[in-house]
Design an enzyme around this catalytic site. Structure first.
Site, PDB file in Angstrom:
ATOM      1  N   HIS A  42     -22.998  -9.603 -12.093  1.00  0.00           N
ATOM      2  CA  HIS A  42     -22.262  -9.734 -10.837  1.00  0.00           C
ATOM      3  C   HIS A  42     -20.925 -10.420 -11.119  1.00  0.00           C
ATOM      4  CE1 HIS A  42     -25.656  -8.998  -7.815  1.00  0.00           C
ATOM      5  NE2 HIS A  42     -24.614  -8.377  -7.302  1.00  0.00           N
TER       6      HIS A  42
ATOM      7  N   GLU B 235     -27.320 -11.427 -14.732  1.00  0.00           N
ATOM      8  CA  GLU B 235     -28.602 -11.388 -14.027  1.00  0.00           C
ATOM      9  C   GLU B 235     -29.776 -11.344 -15.006  1.00  0.00           C
ATOM     10  OE1 GLU B 235     -28.727 -12.008 -11.037  1.00  0.00           O
ATOM     11  OE2 GLU B 235     -26.736 -11.518 -10.260  1.00  0.00           O
TER      12      GLU B 235
ATOM     13  N   CYS C 220     -27.384  -3.542  -5.613  1.00  0.00           N
ATOM     14  CA  CYS C 220     -27.203  -3.950  -7.011  1.00  0.00           C
ATOM     15  C   CYS C 220     -28.548  -4.118  -7.708  1.00  0.00           C
ATOM     16  CB  CYS C 220     -26.404  -5.254  -7.104  1.00  0.00           C
ATOM     17  SG  CYS C 220     -24.664  -5.002  -6.723  1.00  0.00           S
TER      18      CYS C 220
HETATM   19  N1  PCA Z   1     -22.580  -5.549  -4.555  1.00  0.00           N
HETATM   20  C1  PCA Z   1     -23.757  -5.313  -3.739  1.00  0.00           C
HETATM   21  C2  PCA Z   1     -23.953  -3.816  -3.765  1.00  0.00           C
HETATM   22  C3  PCA Z   1     -22.698  -3.228  -4.319  1.00  0.00           C
HETATM   23  C4  PCA Z   1     -21.963  -4.388  -4.876  1.00  0.00           C
HETATM   24  O1  PCA Z   1     -20.903  -4.323  -5.528  1.00  0.00           O
HETATM   25  C5  PCA Z   1     -24.975  -6.117  -4.182  1.00  0.00           C
HETATM   26  O2  PCA Z   1     -24.802  -7.231  -4.703  1.00  0.00           O
HETATM   27  O3  PCA Z   1     -26.105  -5.662  -4.012  1.00  0.00           O
END
Ligand code: PCA
Length: 200
Positions: free
Chosen positions: A163, A76, A139
């Site tokens: 992610h 990210e 997240c």
């Molecule tokens: N993914 C979610 C919140 C917790 C996770 O593992 C997100 O992408 O916000």
């Protein structure tokens, strides 16, 4: 190097969160890491993280979460100052366009070495890409919280958010997700680049 690595509990339709499984696996494989599984709740996750930053004073922070629909590991680029999601967090809290920090910057850049990590992953055949932002759910909230804390405290440490795809699932002819072992390998590569043990 004192690295803090975080993952998340299951939430919504995610019954097993690979980010939690990766963190648990790394806790065994690399006992020198500080590991933390955060609740998928805006407020509780941020509180738990701030306490860890205060108590452990890490030299780097890598937070992980799952993005079920993405086919690759995504690094990210930007944390944004907004909570906005169609589903509630695990505490039942629904956010619709709320600021995370009323006095905070609109956005913060990741301070992880994204390009070297990306090329280290791609060189080793792991599907990976840069993503411009982490969404506006828990997240992103955690990513923003860490970056804001670091700025507020004048800390000059690499920190950011990654992610991972959903866990590998084979449904008839259709295969989605990524095997857990490959995700663990990917995160170990990221950590090695951070420590300076591996070049991109
Ligand atoms: N993914 C979610 C919140 C917790 C996770 O593992 C997100 O992408 O916000």
């Amino acid at each position: 190097m004192n690295i803090l690595i975080t993952g998340f509990t299951p939430f919504g339709e995610v019954e097993r969160n690979p980010s939690q499984l990766i963190v648990e696996c790394l806790a065994e494989r690399q006992p020198d890491l500080h590991t933390l599984v955060l609740p998928t709740e805006y407020h509780a996750a941020a509180e738990k993280l701030r306490a860890a930053l205060r108590d452990w004073q890490p030299d780097a922070v890598v937070s992980l979460g799952v993005a079920q629909s993405r086919p690759a590991i995504t690094l990210e680029r930007i944390a944004i100052n907004v909570d906005d999601a169609s589903i509630p967090d695990n505490g039942g809290v629904l956010k619709t366009g709320d600021l995370i920090e009323p006095e905070g910057a609109i956005a913060y850049w990741s301070t992880l070495p994204l390009q070297p990590i990306l090329s280290a992953l791609q060189t080793r055949g792991i599907p990976a890409a840069i993503s411009n932002h982490a969404g506006t759910y828990v997240c992103n909230h955690v990513f923003y919280t860490v970056r804001h804390y670091v700025e507020q405290h004048g800390l000059n440490i690499p920190c950011g958010f990654i992610h991972v795809p959903g866990l590998l699932k084979v449904d008839g002819e259709t295969t989605t997700g990524m095997p857990l072992e490959q995700m663990v390998e990917a995160v170990e590569i990221c950590l090695a680049v951070l420590r300076g043990d591996l070049r991109g």
